[in-house]
Write an enzyme that holds these catalytic residues in place. Structure first.
Site, short mmCIF file in Angstrom:
data_model
loop_
_atom_site.label_atom_id
_atom_site.label_comp_id
_atom_site.label_asym_id
_atom_site.label_seq_id
_atom_site.Cartn_x
_atom_site.Cartn_y
_atom_site.Cartn_z
N ILE A 143 0.91 -1.28 -0.30
CA ILE A 143 0.07 0.03 0.35
C ILE A 143 1.44 1.59 0.43
O ILE A 143 1.34 1.38 1.23
CB ILE A 143 -0.93 -0.17 1.15
CG1 ILE A 143 -1.93 -1.39 1.13
CG2 ILE A 143 -1.84 1.26 1.39
CD1 ILE A 143 -2.81 -1.19 2.30
N PRO A 144 1.03 1.99 -1.16
CA PRO A 144 1.90 2.60 -1.56
C PRO A 144 1.86 3.91 -0.69
O PRO A 144 2.38 4.87 -1.74
CB PRO A 144 2.08 2.92 -3.28
CG PRO A 144 0.96 3.31 -3.31
CD PRO A 144 0.41 2.24 -2.45
N CYS A 145 2.10 4.22 0.35
CA CYS A 145 2.24 5.50 0.72
C CYS A 145 3.31 6.59 0.35
O CYS A 145 3.23 8.16 1.25
CB CYS A 145 1.79 5.33 2.40
SG CYS A 145 3.00 4.55 3.64
N HIS A 146 4.21 6.06 0.46
CA HIS A 146 5.00 6.23 0.00
C HIS A 146 5.16 7.53 -1.36
O HIS A 146 5.75 8.22 -1.75
CB HIS A 146 6.89 5.80 -0.57
CG HIS A 146 6.13 4.93 -1.50
ND1 HIS A 146 6.07 3.57 -1.00
CD2 HIS A 146 6.64 4.99 -2.74
CE1 HIS A 146 5.77 3.12 -2.64
NE2 HIS A 146 5.72 3.64 -3.69
N ARG A 147 3.99 7.39 -1.89
CA ARG A 147 3.88 8.27 -2.71
C ARG A 147 2.59 9.62 -2.15
O ARG A 147 2.29 9.91 -3.40
CB ARG A 147 2.63 6.89 -3.83
CG ARG A 147 3.67 6.26 -4.45
CD ARG A 147 2.66 5.24 -5.50
NE ARG A 147 3.79 5.07 -5.92
CZ ARG A 147 3.07 2.63 -6.15
NH1 ARG A 147 1.77 2.61 -6.58
NH2 ARG A 147 3.72 2.06 -6.73
#
Length: 207
Positions: A173-177
């Site tokens: 779940i790409p919370c870095h984006r």
């Protein structure tokens, strides 16, 4: 099993080592059988990454936890036992799909994860935030305010940031984006250097 032990005792100085190896192999077979027969509710295993050993856990529903190297594995397992079930077993084979997709992602060959996810550790608002985050495409990004608005809370940028910071399944779940308005990195539960690294891998970060 007694025959194996007797055989090991007759081999002399190496006997303790052989007995230990036999016990380890038996334990591995047992845990594999427990996992295969569905007798455990959670399976976990280490997963290697370019920035160290991650620890991943799955349930029958899918990937439920992915912990960064600096997180204490015992604390992770204790949290899973409290929140989900104490029936937890180390089961590397169950994590093979997770390991394969992460390897492909880190090698630059995968742009979208296809893993089933278990959202059991994520509350209602955080789930809305993280589901919007999961839809951000590879190489793209949104601001905290934009994610909050898409999750139904146009003034909830701070709350969205808290939900992202507590994401139990980072990278997948790409919370870095999710960045600050204007493109600054903002925060990240795995550290800003790791966030930068992931964005650079995806070709999304511009200094």
């Amino acid at each position: 099993m007694s025959t194996e032990i007797e055989r090991a005792l007759k081999t002399g100085p190496d006997a303790p080592r052989e007995i230990s190896a036999a016990a380890a192999a038996a334990a591995e077979r047992l845990t594999a059988r427990i996992a295969a027969d569905g007798l455990a509710d959670v399976g976990y295993a280490p997963v290697e990454s370019p920035f160290g050993t991650l620890h991943a856990a799955v349930t029958r529903r899918g990937l439920v936890r992915l912990a960064f190297p600096e997180e204490n594995p015992d604390a992770m397992l204790e949290g899973l036992a409290r929140a989900l079930s104490p029936r937890i077993v180390e089961a590397p084979r169950l994590l093979d799909p997770v390991r394969r997709e992460l390897d492909e992602y880190f090698a630059g060959h995968r742009r979208r994860f296809e893993l089933a996810l278990d959202w059991a550790l994520i509350g209602e608002f955080a789930r809305r935030v993280l589901k919007k985050t999961a839809a951000i495409p590879y190489g793209g990004h949104l601001s905290y305010g934009e994610v909050a608005a898409e999750a139904g809370a146009p003034r909830g940028a701070r709350a969205a940031g808290n939900a992202l910071g507590a994401n139990p399944i980072p990278i997948v779940i790409p919370c870095h984006r999710v960045l600050r308005s204007g493109g600054a990195l903002g925060g990240y539960g795995g550290g800003l250097e790791r966030k930068r690294w992931l964005l650079e891998l995806e070709g999304a970060f511009q200094d």
